[in-house]
Design a protein around this motif. Structure first.
Motif, PDB file in Angstrom:
ATOM      1  N   THR A  11       0.809  -1.220   0.000  1.00 30.92           N
ATOM      2  CA  THR A  11       0.000   0.000   0.000  1.00 30.92           C
ATOM      3  C   THR A  11       0.845   1.275   0.000  1.00 30.92           C
ATOM      4  O   THR A  11       0.304   2.379  -0.007  1.00 30.92           O
ATOM      5  N   SER A  13       4.285   3.781  -1.349  1.00 33.67           N
ATOM      6  CA  SER A  13       4.683   4.394  -2.614  1.00 33.67           C
ATOM      7  C   SER A  13       5.356   3.373  -3.551  1.00 33.67           C
ATOM      8  O   SER A  13       4.971   3.230  -4.718  1.00 33.67           O
ATOM      9  N   VAL A  14       6.339   2.642  -3.046  1.00 35.51           N
ATOM     10  CA  VAL A  14       7.031   1.653  -3.895  1.00 35.51           C
ATOM     11  C   VAL A  14       6.100   0.490  -4.223  1.00 35.51           C
ATOM     12  O   VAL A  14       6.062  -0.002  -5.362  1.00 35.51           O
ATOM     13  N   ASN A  37       0.581  -2.385   6.733  1.00 40.37           N
ATOM     14  CA  ASN A  37       0.651  -2.321   8.192  1.00 40.37           C
ATOM     15  C   ASN A  37      -0.773  -2.320   8.741  1.00 40.37           C
ATOM     16  O   ASN A  37      -1.242  -3.342   9.221  1.00 40.37           O
ATOM     17  N   GLY A  38      -1.460  -1.176   8.620  1.00 35.74           N
ATOM     18  CA  GLY A  38      -2.808  -1.108   9.171  1.00 35.74           C
ATOM     19  C   GLY A  38      -3.867  -0.703   8.157  1.00 35.74           C
ATOM     20  O   GLY A  38      -5.055  -0.675   8.468  1.00 35.74           O
ATOM     21  N   ASN A  39      -3.440  -0.422   6.938  1.00 35.94           N
ATOM     22  CA  ASN A  39      -4.360   0.083   5.925  1.00 35.94           C
ATOM     23  C   ASN A  39      -5.129  -1.063   5.256  1.00 35.94           C
ATOM     24  O   ASN A  39      -4.881  -1.437   4.111  1.00 35.94           O
ATOM     25  N   GLU A 124      16.443   0.403   5.085  1.00 39.51           N
ATOM     26  CA  GLU A 124      16.737   0.410   6.526  1.00 39.51           C
ATOM     27  C   GLU A 124      17.095  -1.000   7.017  1.00 39.51           C
ATOM     28  O   GLU A 124      17.907  -1.145   7.932  1.00 39.51           O
TER      29      GLU A 124
HETATM   30  P1  NDP Z   1       5.526   4.294   2.367  1.00 41.35           P
HETATM   31  O1  NDP Z   1       5.463   4.962   3.687  1.00 41.35           O
HETATM   32  O2  NDP Z   1       4.870   4.942   1.208  1.00 41.35           O
HETATM   33  O3  NDP Z   1       4.907   2.804   2.496  1.00 41.35           O
HETATM   34  C1  NDP Z   1       5.315   1.941   3.498  1.00 41.35           C
HETATM   35  C2  NDP Z   1       4.659   0.583   3.374  1.00 41.35           C
HETATM   36  O4  NDP Z   1       5.083  -0.217   4.497  1.00 41.35           O
HETATM   37  C3  NDP Z   1       3.134   0.625   3.447  1.00 41.35           C
HETATM   38  O5  NDP Z   1       2.608  -0.463   2.734  1.00 41.35           O
HETATM   39  C4  NDP Z   1       2.863   0.453   4.942  1.00 41.35           C
HETATM   40  O6  NDP Z   1       1.577  -0.049   5.234  1.00 41.35           O
HETATM   41  C5  NDP Z   1       3.944  -0.562   5.299  1.00 41.35           C
HETATM   42  N1  NDP Z   1       4.352  -0.488   6.687  1.00 41.35           N
HETATM   43  C6  NDP Z   1       4.607   0.644   7.405  1.00 41.35           C
HETATM   44  N2  NDP Z   1       4.970   0.317   8.669  1.00 41.35           N
HETATM   45  C7  NDP Z   1       4.944  -1.025   8.738  1.00 41.35           C
HETATM   46  C8  NDP Z   1       5.171  -1.954   9.791  1.00 41.35           C
HETATM   47  N3  NDP Z   1       5.517  -1.552  11.022  1.00 41.35           N
HETATM   48  N4  NDP Z   1       5.062  -3.275   9.529  1.00 41.35           N
HETATM   49  C9  NDP Z   1       4.696  -3.702   8.296  1.00 41.35           C
HETATM   50  N5  NDP Z   1       4.443  -2.877   7.261  1.00 41.35           N
HETATM   51  C10 NDP Z   1       4.569  -1.554   7.483  1.00 41.35           C
HETATM   52  O7  NDP Z   1       7.050   4.011   2.087  1.00 41.35           O
HETATM   53  P2  NDP Z   1       7.829   4.032   0.678  1.00 41.35           P
HETATM   54  O8  NDP Z   1       7.119   3.176  -0.306  1.00 41.35           O
HETATM   55  O9  NDP Z   1       8.183   5.428   0.338  1.00 41.35           O
HETATM   56  O10 NDP Z   1       9.211   3.345   1.083  1.00 41.35           O
HETATM   57  C11 NDP Z   1       9.296   1.946   1.318  1.00 41.35           C
HETATM   58  C12 NDP Z   1      10.764   1.563   1.423  1.00 41.35           C
HETATM   59  O11 NDP Z   1      11.367   1.774   0.153  1.00 41.35           O
HETATM   60  C13 NDP Z   1      11.554   2.427   2.415  1.00 41.35           C
HETATM   61  O12 NDP Z   1      12.544   1.631   3.017  1.00 41.35           O
HETATM   62  C14 NDP Z   1      12.204   3.478   1.537  1.00 41.35           C
HETATM   63  O13 NDP Z   1      13.406   3.970   2.089  1.00 41.35           O
HETATM   64  C15 NDP Z   1      12.465   2.680   0.271  1.00 41.35           C
HETATM   65  N6  NDP Z   1      12.531   3.479  -0.942  1.00 41.35           N
HETATM   66  C16 NDP Z   1      11.458   4.230  -1.310  1.00 41.35           C
HETATM   67  C17 NDP Z   1      11.488   5.008  -2.463  1.00 41.35           C
HETATM   68  C18 NDP Z   1      10.305   5.799  -2.902  1.00 41.35           C
HETATM   69  O14 NDP Z   1      10.357   6.380  -3.988  1.00 41.35           O
HETATM   70  N7  NDP Z   1       9.235   5.861  -2.158  1.00 41.35           N
HETATM   71  C19 NDP Z   1      12.733   5.077  -3.275  1.00 41.35           C
HETATM   72  C20 NDP Z   1      13.775   4.195  -2.811  1.00 41.35           C
HETATM   73  C21 NDP Z   1      13.682   3.442  -1.680  1.00 41.35           C
HETATM   74  P3  NDP Z   1       0.323   0.957   5.570  1.00 41.35           P
HETATM   75  O15 NDP Z   1      -0.079   1.565   4.257  1.00 41.35           O
HETATM   76  O16 NDP Z   1      -0.707   0.065   6.132  1.00 41.35           O
HETATM   77  O17 NDP Z   1       0.840   1.968   6.549  1.00 41.35           O
END
Ligand code: NDP
Length: 388
Positions: A11, A13-14, A37-39, A124
Motif C-alpha cells: 500500500t 509508494s514503492v 501495516n494497518g491500511n 533500513e
Molecule cells: P511508504 O510509507 O509509502 O509505504 C510503506 C509501506 O510499508 C506501506 O505499505 C505500509 O503499510 C507498510 N508499513 C509501514 N509500517 C509497517 C510496519 N511496522 N510493519 C509492516 N508494514 C509496514 O514508504 P515508501 O514506499 O516510500 O518506502 C518503502 C521503502 O522503500 C523504504 O525503506 C524506503 O526507504 C524505500 N525506498 C522508497 C522510495 C520511494 O520512492 N518511495 C525510493 C527508494 C527506496 P500501511 O499503508 O498500512 O501503513
C-alpha cells in the motif's frame, strides 16, 4: 512464463508503483501475497484487483477490517508478525521488500533465508543488519536485486562488468528541498516543506531522509554492502536534476552512468523483469528540454547526517543499526511536530555517542540493539521536545 510475486508494503509508494507495472503486464505476473501495516481497506482493494492468494496486515488490530473487506472472496486474510514471515516463505519467484523502516527486516530476512529472489527497496533493513543480511544471502543463495534508484543504477552499470574491475562508485543525490537553504532557514522548516521533494514522489519517511540527506547516508551504507569496493571508493555527488542515478568508474577510467526520468517505476521495472526488460509508460528522458546537468559537492556542515552515516559504517559493529533506529525515531518525532528539523541529526548523533553496545552477532542481538537504541533516542527526543 508467468512470474509469481509477493509485495511487502503493497500500500506504500514503492508497493503501488510495483503494482502499477503489474497492472500494465497482467499476463506476465501472478500476485501471491500482498501486505500492509494497518491500511486494511486499501490492501483488500488491491488484493481483490490483483486476485492475490493472501493479504496480510502487520497490525493485528486491522485484522477484523481486512477479514470483513475480503469476505466472499477466495483471498486469505492474515495478521501479525508471524503471518508476515509465513507470507515471506511462500513459494514465489520474486519478492518485493518495500516495507518502510526496520519493521521490514523480519520478512525480508525470512525471504532471503528461504533463498528467494528479493527486490530490495527497504534500505533500513540492510543498513541495520548489513553483515548478517549479506551472510544470509551468501548462505542461502538468495538473489538481491537493488531497487533504490542509485543502487539499481549501479547494478545496471555493472552488467557485463565485474565488481573487481571497479575503481569508484558515485552515488548521486538531488540535495533535497533544502539544498540551497542557509542553516537558519533550515531550523524553521516544517514537515510539509520537508516532504515536498523537488523531483521524487515518495513516502513521508524517505522524503524527510532526503531533506536531511540521511537518505544518502543510508544509501552509502547500502552501497557498501551491495558493492564491496571499500568505503573510501564510494563518493557522493549532488546532482539537483536527478537524471543521472549513479555512476561506476572502472579501472581503465571508463565511467558508466544510468540515466532516466525520476520515476521509481523505472528501477522497479528493471528489478521486476530482471534479467529481462519490460515496457513502461514512464516519461522518456528528454535531455534537450532538460538542457543542462549540474553537479556540486555535498555540504557536510548543513547536512551532518552524511558524516554521521559514513562514521557509523566505518566504525561498524552496532553503529549502523543505532544510526538507523535513532533516525527512525527522530523522523517520526519531526513529522509529529515534536522536534525541529535540525534536531533530527543532533538526536542521531547523541544516540550514537551515548549508546555503545557490542556488535550484534545474531539477528536476535540486532533486534535488541535496535530496540534499545529506540528507547535511548525516544528519551532524548522527549528531553529535546520539553526544552523547545
Ligand atoms: P511508504 O510509507 O509509502 O509505504 C510503506 C509501506 O510499508 C506501506 O505499505 C505500509 O503499510 C507498510 N508499513 C509501514 N509500517 C509497517 C510496519 N511496522 N510493519 C509492516 N508494514 C509496514 O514508504 P515508501 O514506499 O516510500 O518506502 C518503502 C521503502 O522503500 C523504504 O525503506 C524506503 O526507504 C524505500 N525506498 C522508497 C522510495 C520511494 O520512492 N518511495 C525510493 C527508494 C527506496 P500501511 O499503508 O498500512 O501503513
Amino acid at each position: 512464463m508467468t512470474r509469481s510475486i509477493s509485495i511487502f508494503g503493497a500500500t506504500g509508494s514503492v508497493g503501488l508503483s510495483t503494482l502499477d507495472l503489474v497492472r500494465q503486464h497482467r499476463a506476465a505476473y501472478r500476485v501471491v501475497a500482498l501486505t500492509a501495516n494497518g491500511n486494511a481497506a486499501d490492501l483488500a482493494a488491491l488484493a481483490k484487483e490483483f486476485d492475490a492468494e493472501v493479504a496480510v496486515v502487520a497490525d493485528e488490530a486491522a485484522y477484523p477490517a481486512l477479514k470483513e473487506a475480503l469476505a466472499g472472496t477466495n483471498i486469505r486474510a492474515a495478521a501479525g508478525p508471524a503471518a508476515l514471515i509465513e507470507a515471506a516463505k511462500m513459494d514465489v519467484d520474486w519478492t518485493m521488500a518495500a516495507i518502510v523502516g526496520c519493521a521490514g527486516l523480519p520478512p525480508t530476512m525470512a525471504a532471503i533465508e528461504a533463498g528467494k529472489t528479493v527486490a530490495l527497496a527497504n534500505k533500513e533493513a540492510l543498513v541495520s543488519a548489513g553483515e548478517l543480511m549479506m551472510a544470509a544471502v551468501a548462505r542461502s543463495g538468495a538473489t538481491l536485486l537493488p531497487v533504490d534508484s542509485e543502487h539499481n543504477a549501479i547494478f545496471q552499470c555493472l552488467a557485463g562488468g565485474k565488481i573487481s574491475q571497479v575503481r569508484k562508485i558515485t552515488l548521486t543525490a538531488s540535495g533535497g528541498p533544502f539544498r540551497t537553504f542557509a542553516l537558519d532557514q533550515m531550523r524553521a522548516v516544517t514537515p510539509a516543506q520537508a516532504v515536498a521533494h523537488p523531483n521524487w514522489d515518495m513516502g513521508a519517511k524517505i522524503s524527510v531522509d532526503s531533506a536531511t540527506m540521511m537518505n544518502k547516508g543510508l544509501e552509502l551504507i547500502e552501497a557498501h554492502h551491495l558493492f564491496p569496493i571499500g568505503l573510501n571508493n564510494i563518493d557522493i555527488l549532488v546532482h539537483p536534476q536527478s537524471v543521472i542515478h549513479s555512476m561506476v568508474e572502472y579501472h581503465d577510467r571508463s565511467t558508466l552512468a544510468q540515466l532516466g526520468s525520476p520515476d521509481m517505476r523505472i528501477p522497479i521495472a528493471s528489478a521486476l523483469a530482471w534479467p529481462d526488460r519490460i515496457t513502461t509508460n514512464c516519461v522518456p528522458l528528454d535531455l534537450a528540454s532538460i538542457g543542462r546537468l549540474d553537479f556540486e559537492a555535498p555540504d557536510l556542515i548543513r547536512f551532518p547526517a552524511l558524516k554521521l552515516a559514513r562514521t557509523a559504517i566505518s566504525e561498524g559493529g552496532a553503529k549502523p543499526a543505532i544510526l538507523n533506529a535513532a533516525n527512525e525515531i527522530a523522523v517520526a518525532a519531526f513529522l509529529a511536530g515534536q522536534i525541529g528539523f535540525l534536531d533530527i541529526a543532533d538526536m542521531v548523533s547523541s544516540t550514537l555517542d551515548g549508546y555503545s553496545p557490542k556488535a550484534p552477532a545474531t539477528l536476535d542481538e540486532l533486534f535488541s540493539v535496535d530496540a534499545d537504541a529506540r528507547i535511548y533516542a525516544q528519551t532524548l527526543m522527549e528531553k529535546t521536545a520539553h526544552a523547545a
